[in-house]
Design an enzyme around this catalytic site. Sequence first.
Site, PDB file in Angstrom:
ATOM      1  N   GLY A   1       0.777  -1.241   0.000  1.00 27.39           N
ATOM      2  CA  GLY A   1       0.000   0.000   0.000  1.00 27.39           C
ATOM      3  C   GLY A   1       0.804   1.284   0.000  1.00 27.39           C
ATOM      4  N   ALA A   2       2.126   1.205  -0.105  1.00 25.05           N
ATOM      5  CA  ALA A   2       2.939   2.428   0.042  1.00 25.05           C
ATOM      6  C   ALA A   2       3.006   3.250  -1.237  1.00 25.05           C
ATOM      7  CB  ALA A   2       4.356   2.056   0.480  1.00 25.05           C
TER       8      ALA A   2
ATOM      9  N   ASN B   1      -3.545  -6.199  -2.571  1.00 28.27           N
ATOM     10  CA  ASN B   1      -3.121  -5.370  -3.708  1.00 28.27           C
ATOM     11  C   ASN B   1      -1.701  -5.675  -4.183  1.00 28.27           C
ATOM     12  OD1 ASN B   1      -3.000  -2.664  -5.325  1.00 28.27           O
ATOM     13  ND2 ASN B   1      -1.279  -2.550  -3.879  1.00 28.27           N
TER      14      ASN B   1
ATOM     15  N   TYR C   1       1.810 -14.063 -14.962  1.00 26.64           N
ATOM     16  CA  TYR C   1       0.984 -13.002 -14.356  1.00 26.64           C
ATOM     17  C   TYR C   1      -0.505 -13.282 -14.595  1.00 26.64           C
ATOM     18  CZ  TYR C   1      -0.546  -8.162 -13.417  1.00 26.64           C
ATOM     19  OH  TYR C   1      -1.164  -7.035 -12.929  1.00 26.64           O
TER      20      TYR C   1
ATOM     21  N   SER D   1      -1.705 -16.010 -12.398  1.00 23.05           N
ATOM     22  CA  SER D   1      -1.873 -15.572 -11.003  1.00 23.05           C
ATOM     23  C   SER D   1      -3.157 -14.766 -10.846  1.00 23.05           C
ATOM     24  CB  SER D   1      -0.660 -14.752 -10.538  1.00 23.05           C
ATOM     25  OG  SER D   1      -0.658 -13.445 -11.111  1.00 23.05           O
TER      26      SER D   1
END
Length: 247
Positions: free
Chosen positions: A14-15, A91, A156, A159
């Site tokens: 989340g940064a 996320n 990707y 996933s």
Amino acid sequence: MRRLDNQVALVTGGARGIGKEIALALAGLGAKLAVNYNRSAEAADALAEQIKQLGSECLAVQADVSRSDQARGLVGTVIEHYGRLDVLVNNAGITRDKSLKSLTDEDWEAVIHTNLNSVFYTTSAVCPKMMEQGHGRIINISSFVGQSGNFGQSNYAASKGGMIAFTKSAALELAKYNITVNAVAPGFTSTEMLAMVPEAIQEKLLAKIPLRRFGEPKEIAQAVVFLASEGGYITGQQININGGIYM
Ligand code: NDP
């Protein structure tokens, strides 16, 4: 939208990028935040400060969510700190784009561990608390390529497709506890992840998007906040926010 006062939200990765906008939007509705980061310690500290200045609480927690022990420890730390956990946003994500002929086991495993296995680790870790609360919102950031597939992204896309199937299965199992599980599937969105794509390829991607622009992280965050705030009767769904590239 209904406020999230007294609710606690955890955003993995989340940064920065989409996760950062999700954290800010949830804090804007009054939620207390836990922002997970792996490498971006400075960005996480700066975001925590920004959220505190907005009048909300924020805890920055380092964890590599691709590792079961660290992902589960992250959830434990947040519950220990705030005493509850209402909104989990999965996320964190990476790409290792290569065509199949050059994709290595390591490329495959890194993406599956980070994007998919992490979702199982955090979700299963948070379940007992959400069941006890009789309330929970789990929101998984998938991708349109999880539905469409994409050249050079077999790891990707697998996933992200796995996340969608997991979302539906978990939604079925958790509905009786008033825990909803949904996915938000962005199209190409302006973050560092997209910036890694060579410019010539970005031009080609743009030409394929009916709305003729990339998405903004805030546009993804709005859907997440909607699900967290007003999504009480929505579960097992996927919201596509992709400029029309996949319908
Ligand atoms: P960025 O590359 O900008 O950011 C990725 C985030 O994931 C960072 O905060 C990073 O944390 C975090 N992360 C990566 N690995 C780990 C890990 N092992 N443990 C904890 N955190 C980790 O990506 P976006 O913001 O663009 O992507 C966010 C999500 O949206 C991802 O799941 C992505 O797949 C998805 N998405 C993005 C699209 C796009 O076009 N941008 C399109 C469709 C889906 P740190 O910096 O601290 O390491």
